[in-house]
Scaffold this active site. Structure first.
Site, PDB file in Angstrom:
ATOM      1  N   TYR A 137      61.563  16.070  43.893  1.00 43.59           N
ATOM      2  CA  TYR A 137      61.291  16.901  42.714  1.00 43.59           C
ATOM      3  C   TYR A 137      61.261  16.041  41.459  1.00 43.59           C
ATOM      4  O   TYR A 137      60.356  16.157  40.621  1.00 43.59           O
ATOM      5  CB  TYR A 137      62.370  17.978  42.608  1.00 43.59           C
ATOM      6  CG  TYR A 137      62.202  18.945  41.460  1.00 43.59           C
ATOM      7  CD1 TYR A 137      61.259  19.963  41.523  1.00 43.59           C
ATOM      8  CD2 TYR A 137      63.015  18.860  40.331  1.00 43.59           C
ATOM      9  CE1 TYR A 137      61.115  20.863  40.480  1.00 43.59           C
ATOM     10  CE2 TYR A 137      62.880  19.752  39.283  1.00 43.59           C
ATOM     11  CZ  TYR A 137      61.929  20.755  39.364  1.00 43.59           C
ATOM     12  OH  TYR A 137      61.789  21.646  38.324  1.00 43.59           O
ATOM     13  N   SER A 180      60.381  19.170  33.689  1.00 41.88           N
ATOM     14  CA  SER A 180      61.840  19.170  33.814  1.00 41.88           C
ATOM     15  C   SER A 180      62.455  17.931  33.180  1.00 41.88           C
ATOM     16  O   SER A 180      61.817  16.874  33.100  1.00 41.88           O
ATOM     17  CB  SER A 180      62.226  19.224  35.299  1.00 41.88           C
ATOM     18  OG  SER A 180      63.607  18.986  35.490  1.00 41.88           O
TER      19      SER A 180
END
Length: 279
Positions: A152, A139
């Protein structure tokens, strides 16, 4: 350019969203075999993939990326019976659950590293493999911090650190396995789900993200495959807003090169020069 024709590809991720769209594109590249390892069986999705290219063999295993490495070894022994060898390993399993830090880290980082450690011996040229390519799908908040999804983001930073470390010539010149990462920007399958912020102060922003503009999974999947085809060892790509960008990597620690030379040197004079340079 990395030619996918005839390649044996192993994809560790749920066969939905980005993984499904990426697999669809892979099936148009004349790959010979595709192994899909995911937590839940998705026969309709696999049937859709097979309809794209009937001559490509597709294999499926129910797989928990958070399992112990000893259990992974048993799975991949079976995978190798069907696959013969692995040219490309794609790690795409992901979880964003700020209320379950352990699961988020274990899925996104620890599980990925255990998978790589398990599969690498099968690919390593010095261990009888043919080399190949490892692709870590991660990501953009593994590049820049997220005040909303802190756990995350931390796990995705770890993926980038692991990728860059494993891509070092120290390993690549020995095992012939290139390592790269593709950092996906906000994608529809991600923002469509319920998202919780790490702290309650960020929940308003997490809720707002569900209405934010984002790229489609199909476009993201296409760009992941394009990055693979353009790949060189150690590259980090961003797939965002329908585009694809190759990052220019930076070293923040000014002694990194000298330290590596020191570690590889057996010359006392070179080691003394390194110590002097730190003062």
């Amino acid at each position: 350019m990395y030619d996918l024709t005839g390649k044996h590809v192993c994809y560790v991720a749920d066969c939905g969203g980005i993984a499904l769209e990426t697999s669809k594109v892979l099936m148009t590249k004349n790959i010979a075999k595709l192994a899909i390892l995911q937590s839940v069986e998705n026969q309709p999705a696999i049937a859709r993939l097979q309809s794209i290219k009937h001559s490509t063999q597709i294999f499926f295993w129910t797989f928990d990326v958070t399992m112990a490495r000893q259990e992974m070894k048993k799975y991949f022994d079976e995978v190798m019976v069907q696959m013969d060898y692995i040219d490309v390993l794609i790690n795409g399993a992901t979880l964003c659950d700020e209320r379950n830090i352990d699961a988020t880290i274990n899925t996104n980082l620890t599980g990925m590293m255990n998978t790589v450690a398990t599969v690498l011996p099968y690919m390593d040229r010095k261990m009888g493999g043919s080399g190949g390519l490892i692709v870590n799908v991660t990501s953009v908040i593994g590049l820049d911090p997220s005040p909303v999804f802190c756990a995350y983001s931390a796990s995705k930073f770890g993926v980038i650190g692991f990728t860059r470390s494993l891509a070092d010539p120290l390993y690549y010149t020995q095992n012939g396995v290139a390592v790269m990462a593709v950092c996906c920007g906000p994608t529809k399958v991600f923002v469509d789900r319920e998202l919780n912020a790490f702290l309650e102060y960020g929940q308003t922003f997490a809720d707002r993200l569900r209405r934010a503009p984002c790229q489609s999974t199909a476009v993201c999947g296409q760009n992941i495959v394009t990055a693979i085809e353009r790949s060189e060892n150690g590259q980090i790509w961003i797939a965002d807003k329908g585009g694809l960008e190759l990052l220019t990597l930076h070293w923040y620690w000014h002694m990194a090169d000298q330290f590596l030379s020191y570690m590889q040197s057996t010359d006392d004079e070179n080691q003394e020069q390194f110590v002097s340079g730190q003062r």
